[in-house]
Design a protein around this motif. Sequence first.
Motif: not given
Length: 395
Positions: A230, A308, A338, A342-343, A383-386
């Motif tokens: 990550e 992210g 964005r 995506r995150r 959110v950052l982990r989807g």
Amino acid sequence: MSGGATPGPAPPLAAEELPLFELFQDLREAGLSLGTRDYLELLRALRMGEGLDDTRALLRLCQLLWTGTREESRLLERLFDRTVEAAARRMRPAPEPAAVAPEPAPPPPASAAGSPAAPPPAAAPAVGAAPAAPAATEARPPPRGRALELALAMLRGAPGEVEPTALRRALPDEYLPVSPRQMRQAWRRLRRMERRGPRTEPDVDATLAQIARDGVFLGPALVARRTNVERLLLLVDRHGSMTPFQVLTRRLVETARRGGRLAHVGVWYFDNTPLELDAGLAVHREGAGGELVLLRDVLSAGPRAVTGALVVSDAGAARRAYSTERIEATGRFLGELRAQLRRVAWINPVPRHRWPGTSAQAVRAVIPMFEADRAGLDAALRVLRGRRPHPHGGP
């Protein structure tokens, strides 16, 4: 009645002079959940004379007040030994300069016969007497005295004179809505594990399949180690209305880098919104007067792109201001983020109840925004982990 002036109260200790403060901070940095109350409990115990019988008694006192598990107790013992050794080194007197050799004595006067007089013979010890003892050296203090010396050397003042202001300066994160330990725990949940690098770990399933296929064990099958790949981008608002939150933002950056176990943490700064140049939006590097770098270059820098981004800003809520210009500039900022990521999530250090009627309310409508407490940080990292944030931390 003595005519001497009454001595005034002792000056308060500086942060670096607080009793056992170095040990206390090391424990906090190692992840122990310790606060001002725990520290004051130690001061009260020391003033009552507890823990001063020997160094082990002082260690046991610290373990009793500051640890709750065997692992924490062993960690404290290692750090304690290091602290005591450092105190002992400070107490050792400086080496004395080498003694200068005395000048030779003048020769004795000649005797009447013209020959030098012989020196008087040394007195012989009496028969049966014990030989003379060598020059006495300074006796080492007994164990209790040595422990008390070390403890007092680490105290370096009266514990009762420690003022709350000194503790606030030394322990600023005690008053944060989320502790450094909680920050580290949250960062460690932000992970994307992949096997990369040299093959160093045995693969049991592949080894068994190889034995079944060949009928003989020729050696373990190896696979690459699983590592966190990550790559996080931290975009931090600074100065202006964010000045009161610098301790919080600094702790977020430090814990992400040192305790997050992430593959990469890039930290960039802006003032209210990224600077708009002819070539595009730009952010600052770390440090005073950091150079400007285009945001699109930051997002694509390195062999692997960022996965992210977390924005840390009050979005105008600190001053309870509603600025159309700031909302539009923030919209362009988020649009560029964005376009490549995506995150994206947003942490706002101002409490949620102060967002309505400010620019933060409009920004919150286009990006997941959370408070800077434990629930908010957990939700932002989800959110950052989807994943969708929990209801209690959702936007």
